[in-house]
Design a protein around this motif. Structure first.
Motif, PDB file in Angstrom:
ATOM      1  N   PRO A  92       0.826  -1.214   0.000  1.00  0.00           N
ATOM      2  CA  PRO A  92       0.000   0.000   0.000  1.00  0.00           C
ATOM      3  C   PRO A  92       0.866   1.272   0.000  1.00  0.00           C
ATOM      4  N   ARG A  93       0.223   2.428  -0.210  1.00  0.00           N
ATOM      5  CA  ARG A  93       0.953   3.702  -0.242  1.00  0.00           C
ATOM      6  C   ARG A  93       1.339   4.197   1.138  1.00  0.00           C
ATOM      7  N   LYS A  94       2.364   5.028   1.151  1.00  0.00           N
ATOM      8  CA  LYS A  94       2.727   5.813   2.334  1.00  0.00           C
ATOM      9  C   LYS A  94       2.542   7.286   1.942  1.00  0.00           C
ATOM     10  N   THR A  98       2.271   8.285  -4.876  1.00  0.00           N
ATOM     11  CA  THR A  98       1.077   8.120  -5.716  1.00  0.00           C
ATOM     12  C   THR A  98       0.847   6.615  -5.864  1.00  0.00           C
ATOM     13  N   ARG A  99      -0.306   6.263  -6.386  1.00  0.00           N
ATOM     14  CA  ARG A  99      -0.556   4.831  -6.615  1.00  0.00           C
ATOM     15  C   ARG A  99       0.428   4.291  -7.645  1.00  0.00           C
ATOM     16  N   ASP A 100       0.807   5.144  -8.595  1.00  0.00           N
ATOM     17  CA  ASP A 100       1.752   4.689  -9.633  1.00  0.00           C
ATOM     18  C   ASP A 100       3.104   4.320  -9.046  1.00  0.00           C
ATOM     19  N   SER A 130      -5.543  -4.727  -6.055  1.00  0.00           N
ATOM     20  CA  SER A 130      -4.162  -4.247  -5.952  1.00  0.00           C
ATOM     21  C   SER A 130      -3.921  -3.027  -6.840  1.00  0.00           C
ATOM     22  N   ASN A 131      -3.272  -2.021  -6.264  1.00  0.00           N
ATOM     23  CA  ASN A 131      -2.983  -0.780  -6.994  1.00  0.00           C
ATOM     24  C   ASN A 131      -1.656  -0.825  -7.737  1.00  0.00           C
ATOM     25  N   PRO A 132      -1.468   0.003  -8.755  1.00  0.00           N
ATOM     26  CA  PRO A 132      -2.464   0.899  -9.348  1.00  0.00           C
ATOM     27  C   PRO A 132      -3.440   0.137 -10.258  1.00  0.00           C
ATOM     28  N   THR A 160     -15.218   0.058  -6.421  1.00  0.00           N
ATOM     29  CA  THR A 160     -16.398   0.292  -5.573  1.00  0.00           C
ATOM     30  C   THR A 160     -16.136   1.271  -4.435  1.00  0.00           C
ATOM     31  N   LEU A 161     -14.871   1.358  -3.979  1.00  0.00           N
ATOM     32  CA  LEU A 161     -14.596   2.287  -2.871  1.00  0.00           C
ATOM     33  C   LEU A 161     -14.880   3.727  -3.308  1.00  0.00           C
ATOM     34  N   ASP A 162     -14.659   4.031  -4.575  1.00  0.00           N
ATOM     35  CA  ASP A 162     -14.962   5.373  -5.077  1.00  0.00           C
ATOM     36  C   ASP A 162     -16.480   5.630  -5.036  1.00  0.00           C
ATOM     37  N   VAL A 164     -18.559   4.117  -2.958  1.00  0.00           N
ATOM     38  CA  VAL A 164     -18.912   4.205  -1.540  1.00  0.00           C
ATOM     39  C   VAL A 164     -18.583   5.608  -1.008  1.00  0.00           C
ATOM     40  N   ARG A 165     -17.412   6.130  -1.416  1.00  0.00           N
ATOM     41  CA  ARG A 165     -17.031   7.486  -0.964  1.00  0.00           C
ATOM     42  C   ARG A 165     -18.015   8.529  -1.500  1.00  0.00           C
ATOM     43  N   ALA A 166     -18.384   8.407  -2.780  1.00  0.00           N
ATOM     44  CA  ALA A 166     -19.332   9.369  -3.359  1.00  0.00           C
ATOM     45  C   ALA A 166     -20.650   9.330  -2.581  1.00  0.00           C
ATOM     46  N   GLY A 189     -11.298   5.741 -13.927  1.00  0.00           N
ATOM     47  CA  GLY A 189     -10.305   4.824 -13.375  1.00  0.00           C
ATOM     48  C   GLY A 189     -10.300   4.894 -11.867  1.00  0.00           C
ATOM     49  N   HIS A 190      -9.174   4.473 -11.263  1.00  0.00           N
ATOM     50  CA  HIS A 190      -9.096   4.515  -9.803  1.00  0.00           C
ATOM     51  C   HIS A 190      -7.811   5.199  -9.350  1.00  0.00           C
ATOM     52  N   SER A 191      -7.712   6.509  -9.639  1.00  0.00           N
ATOM     53  CA  SER A 191      -6.663   7.327  -9.021  1.00  0.00           C
ATOM     54  C   SER A 191      -6.869   8.773  -9.428  1.00  0.00           C
ATOM     55  N   GLY A 223      -9.972  10.868  -2.004  1.00  0.00           N
ATOM     56  CA  GLY A 223     -10.352  10.259  -0.722  1.00  0.00           C
ATOM     57  C   GLY A 223      -9.274   9.311  -0.209  1.00  0.00           C
ATOM     58  N   GLY A 224      -8.611   8.630  -1.131  1.00  0.00           N
ATOM     59  CA  GLY A 224      -7.553   7.693  -0.738  1.00  0.00           C
ATOM     60  C   GLY A 224      -6.421   8.425  -0.016  1.00  0.00           C
ATOM     61  N   ASP A 225      -6.075   9.619  -0.516  1.00  0.00           N
ATOM     62  CA  ASP A 225      -4.998  10.404   0.095  1.00  0.00           C
ATOM     63  C   ASP A 225      -5.371  10.834   1.520  1.00  0.00           C
ATOM     64  N   GLU A 226      -6.662  11.108   1.710  1.00  0.00           N
ATOM     65  CA  GLU A 226      -7.138  11.514   3.043  1.00  0.00           C
ATOM     66  C   GLU A 226      -6.813  10.416   4.070  1.00  0.00           C
ATOM     67  N   VAL A 227      -7.051   9.177   3.676  1.00  0.00           N
ATOM     68  CA  VAL A 227      -6.808   8.050   4.595  1.00  0.00           C
ATOM     69  C   VAL A 227      -5.298   7.803   4.761  1.00  0.00           C
ATOM     70  N   VAL A 228      -4.567   7.874   3.651  1.00  0.00           N
ATOM     71  CA  VAL A 228      -3.109   7.656   3.712  1.00  0.00           C
ATOM     72  C   VAL A 228      -2.480   8.671   4.677  1.00  0.00           C
ATOM     73  N   LYS A 229      -2.934   9.925   4.580  1.00  0.00           N
ATOM     74  CA  LYS A 229      -2.394  10.991   5.445  1.00  0.00           C
ATOM     75  C   LYS A 229      -2.760  10.713   6.910  1.00  0.00           C
ATOM     76  N   GLY A 235      -0.092   2.805   6.191  1.00  0.00           N
ATOM     77  CA  GLY A 235      -0.820   2.196   5.072  1.00  0.00           C
ATOM     78  C   GLY A 235      -1.955   3.061   4.562  1.00  0.00           C
ATOM     79  N   SER A 236      -2.827   2.420   3.761  1.00  0.00           N
ATOM     80  CA  SER A 236      -3.944   3.153   3.142  1.00  0.00           C
ATOM     81  C   SER A 236      -5.255   2.511   3.597  1.00  0.00           C
ATOM     82  N   ALA A 237      -6.330   2.865   2.909  1.00  0.00           N
ATOM     83  CA  ALA A 237      -7.653   2.368   3.315  1.00  0.00           C
ATOM     84  C   ALA A 237      -7.683   0.833   3.332  1.00  0.00           C
ATOM     85  N   THR A 238      -8.105   0.274   4.433  1.00  0.00           N
ATOM     86  CA  THR A 238      -8.199  -1.185   4.529  1.00  0.00           C
ATOM     87  C   THR A 238      -9.630  -1.616   4.899  1.00  0.00           C
TER      88      THR A 238
HETATM   89  C1  LMR Z   1      -7.868   4.133  -1.958  1.00  0.00           C
HETATM   90  O1  LMR Z   1      -8.505   4.717  -2.822  1.00  0.00           O
HETATM   91  O2  LMR Z   1      -8.079   4.309  -0.744  1.00  0.00           O
HETATM   92  C2  LMR Z   1      -6.836   3.117  -2.367  1.00  0.00           C
HETATM   93  O3  LMR Z   1      -6.617   3.139  -3.742  1.00  0.00           O
HETATM   94  C3  LMR Z   1      -5.570   3.174  -1.584  1.00  0.00           C
HETATM   95  C4  LMR Z   1      -4.750   4.397  -1.866  1.00  0.00           C
HETATM   96  O4  LMR Z   1      -3.550   4.236  -2.134  1.00  0.00           O
HETATM   97  O5  LMR Z   1      -5.265   5.517  -1.780  1.00  0.00           O
END
Ligand code: LMR
Ligand code: NAD
Length: 337
Positions: A92-94, A98-100, A130-132, A160-162, A164-166, A189-191, A223-229, A235-238
């Motif tokens: 996962p990201r720190k 970026t996911r890339d 698994s990302n990206p 689906t997490l996108d 769910v966030r929306a 996409g998903h990023s 939203g993913g960055d919010e959780v990573v931060k 880690g990231s959203a689990t």
């Molecule tokens: C997310 O959207 O929470 C995941 O893709 C994990 C991440 O790296 O942000």
């Protein structure tokens, strides 16, 4: 009888996702595979008195790349007979990544696991977390093509997490707390900017004041960055991802069992799914997340959301396409190397 397999089952997503699968009434057999700790996770979950029979399979000690014969046989035992394979394996990201940035490690992990799916459960539905995701799904498709077992209707990038966030973030505006009543397609996409929530197509409709729309869209995209931060290096959203991944897996299984009317946005190979060819022509990309009607054999129809998007959303879609082109190309050329 439905057999589900989780690859990467000992991780931050893998454990709660396996828990949700274990208590699901839709799953009869559940196999967990990881390079570490799966016997413990499976033993723990096996004490839950739900119906799914659970087994854990682990790689040979120290074989983090999954290359030994012992590891191959663990993968074989986990995957044989699978109807649905869910893949949250990978790093996962720190903060600051970026996911890339995960590509170098996760591309090989996904490639190896998909090669095993091609060998041991070529007809299973494969759900890639698994990302990206924008690149790992094209890798999966190329590996399956090379093995001669690619069924585009059964390969899903989990976005689906996108969705769910929306559903969740729009509540701050609508005041409505029951998310099951709102349906918001999220496409692309998903990023970051490749994520495009179509609030104009929410059902029932939501009135979003124009001065609040940019911030709402941005929050879904990042939203993913919010959780990573907030996790600050851990880690990231689990947990929300386990919920989202399970929600999507449930939809796939319900459709497999014959339930009608199930539509989920998911990142698919457009030229290979009914209705997708036209969307590929319009967008100029082969992979895109669109609302898909699911059935017993996977995607029955990709619904085209482009015509009904408003001008604001059309600009977001153009931006998403630019990012996606590079991400997809990166995945395809890695797999072809
Ligand atoms: C997310 O959207 O929470 C995941 O893709 C994990 C991440 O790296 O942000
Ligand atoms: P984690 O590090 O907690 O868990 C990953 C697990 O994968 C570990 O248990 C690890 O041992 C396992 N693993 C590594 N190589 C493996 C291999 N070859 N075979 C089997 N298992 C292997 O990470 P996490 O937080 O669970 O995240 C996993 C992945 O999911 C990351 O790439 C993350 O970016 C991604 N993710 C995607 C979404 C999405 O919306 N699609 C959301 C959140 C996270």
């Amino acid at each position: 009888m439905v057999k589900a397999v989780v690859l990467g089952a000992s991780g931050g997503i893998g454990q709660p996702l396996s828990l949700l699968c274990k208590i699901s009434t839709l799953i009869d057999d559940l196999a967990l595979f990881d390079v570490v700790n799966t016997p413990g996770v499976a033993a723990d979950l096996s004490h839950i008195s739900s119906k799914a029979k659970i087994e854990g399979f682990v790689a040979a000690k120290g074989d983090m790349k999954g290359e030994t014969e012992e590891t191959e046989s663990a993968k074989k035992n986990a995957l044989t007979g699978a109807d649905v394979v869910i893949i949250p394996a990978g790093v996962p990201r720190k903060p600051g990544m970026t996911r890339d940035d995960l590509f170098n490690i996760n591309a090989s992990i996904v490639k190896g696991l998909i090669e095993a799916c091609a060998k041991y459960c070529p007809k299973a539905a494969i759900l890639v977390i698994s990302n990206p995701v924008n690149s790992t799904v094209p890798i999966a498709a190329e590996v399956l093509k090379k093995a001669g077992v690619f069924d585009p209707k059964k390969l899903f990038g989990v976005t689906t997490l996108d969705v769910v966030r929306a559903e969740t973030f729009v509540q701050d505006i609508s005041g409505e707390r029951n998310t099951s009543k709102v349906d918001i397609p999220v496409i692309g996409g998903h990023s970051g900017a490749t994520i495009v929530p179509l609030f104009s197509q929410a059902k029932p409709s939501v009135n979003i004041p124009s001065e609040k729309l940019d911030a709402l869209v941005n929050r879904v995209q990042f939203g993913g960055d919010e959780v990573v931060k907030a996790k600050d290096g851990a880690g990231s959203a689990t947990l929300s991802m386990a919920y989202a991944g399970f929600r999507f897996a449930e939809s796939v299984i319900k459709a497999m069992k014959g339930e009608k009317g199930i539509v989920e946005p998911t990142f698919v190979y457009l030229p290979g799914v009914p209705g997708g060819e036209e969307i590929a022509k319009q967008t100029g990309v082969d992979y895109f997340s669109v609302p898909c009607e699911l059935g017993p054999s996977g995607v029955e129809k990709a619904n085209n959301p482009l015509g009904t998007a408003n001008d604001y959303e059309k600009k977001l879609i153009d931006e998403a396409i630019k990012g996606l082109k590079t991400n997809i190309e990166t995945g395809v050329s890695f797999a072809k190397k």
